[in-house]
Design a protein around this motif. Structure first.
Motif, PDB file in Angstrom:
ATOM      1  N   LYS A 193       0.843  -1.110   0.164  1.00 41.51           N
ATOM      2  CA  LYS A 193      -0.162  -0.055  -0.072  1.00 41.51           C
ATOM      3  C   LYS A 193       0.889   1.072   0.121  1.00 41.51           C
ATOM      4  CE  LYS A 193      -3.126   2.804   2.728  1.00 41.51           C
ATOM      5  NZ  LYS A 193      -4.113   2.820   3.861  1.00 41.51           N
ATOM      6  N   GLU A 194       2.022   1.270   0.890  1.00 37.35           N
ATOM      7  CA  GLU A 194       2.751   2.534   1.186  1.00 37.35           C
ATOM      8  C   GLU A 194       3.452   2.815  -0.217  1.00 37.35           C
ATOM      9  OE1 GLU A 194       1.432   0.682   4.606  1.00 37.35           O
ATOM     10  OE2 GLU A 194       2.563  -0.190   3.020  1.00 37.35           O
ATOM     11  N   ASP A 195       3.783   1.941  -1.097  1.00 42.90           N
ATOM     12  CA  ASP A 195       4.562   2.266  -2.350  1.00 42.90           C
ATOM     13  C   ASP A 195       3.648   2.992  -3.350  1.00 42.90           C
ATOM     14  OD1 ASP A 195       7.003   0.700  -1.422  1.00 42.90           O
ATOM     15  OD2 ASP A 195       5.720  -1.123  -1.977  1.00 42.90           O
ATOM     16  N   ARG A 235       3.404   7.395  -2.803  1.00 44.30           N
ATOM     17  CA  ARG A 235       4.768   8.223  -3.095  1.00 44.30           C
ATOM     18  C   ARG A 235       4.335   8.799  -4.529  1.00 44.30           C
ATOM     19  NH1 ARG A 235       7.171   3.453  -0.460  1.00 44.30           N
ATOM     20  NH2 ARG A 235       7.439   4.265   1.697  1.00 44.30           N
ATOM     21  N   ASP A 238      -2.578  -0.663   5.955  1.00 43.47           N
ATOM     22  CA  ASP A 238      -1.183  -0.405   5.742  1.00 43.47           C
ATOM     23  C   ASP A 238      -0.589  -1.761   5.954  1.00 43.47           C
ATOM     24  OD1 ASP A 238      -1.892   2.003   6.219  1.00 43.47           O
ATOM     25  OD2 ASP A 238      -1.271   2.276   8.529  1.00 43.47           O
TER      26      ASP A 238
END
Length: 185
Positions: free
Chosen positions: A49-51, A54, A89
């Motif tokens: 998810k975090e990728d 950005r 997350d």
């Protein structure tokens, strides 16, 4: 191992995109990342998810062990952010339906692409088709083989041109226009 080709036809890319979007948001996201930034399927399947949140996707490529930082094109970024809102997350973005938080495997990715390819009557498809499709259309749009070589971490422009099928296009065009003076047609 079969030799796979890029999807040269923009119409077929659009048709596959629509087909996958109607069937599964997850599969659609996998497809647009592959054709949108040119990562290997093994790298796409490791994204979390975090990728997606950005401006750049940063991976240490499994095959080359080199870091690769690729800007997410703005139209795609909006869709990825929307998709990320549906995830927890640390969750893999191309999550398997089996088990806890695991990505699908390469063979499942292949089956997904194969089904979409059959829908648009494409042959010579595989998981590398996504990366090759990105490269083919990036090169056709920019004509910048040096930049594409760098994105792909290839050692020479010749390798990149062969990889994305430009050499094949040139050979096909040459043979199509080849005149055989000894034959009366």
């Amino acid at each position: 191992m079969n030799f796979v080709q890029p999807i040269r036809s923009e119409e077929k890319v659009h048709a596959m995109t629509s087909f996958l979007k109607k069937r599964s948001k997850r599969n659609y996201i996998m497809f647009i990342i592959g054709i949108g930034v040119g990562l290997r399927i093994s790298d796409i399947l490791q994204l979390k998810k975090e990728d997606l949140l950005r401006s750049h996707i940063v991976v240490k490529e499994k095959k080359t062990n080199k870091p690769n930082r690729i800007r997410i094109p703005p139209p795609m970024r909006k869709e990825l952010i929307e998709y990320a809102k549906e995830l927890e997350d640390g969750e893999y973005i191309i999550k398997s339906r089996q088990g806890e938080n695991k990505p699908i495997d390469r063979s499942t990715a292949y089956r997904i692409l194969r089904e979409a390819a059959e829908y648009v009557s494409l042959e010579e498809i595989g998981t590398h088709t996504l990366r090759k499709t990105f490269g083919y259309h990036f090169y056709k749009q920019t004509q910048n083989i040096g930049m594409l070589q760098q994105i792909f971490n290839h050692s020479s422009p010749e390798i990149t041109l062969r990889y994305i099928g430009i050499d094949q296009d040139s050979m096909d065009d040459a043979m199509k226009n080849y005149k055989m003076p000894w034959m009366k047609l």
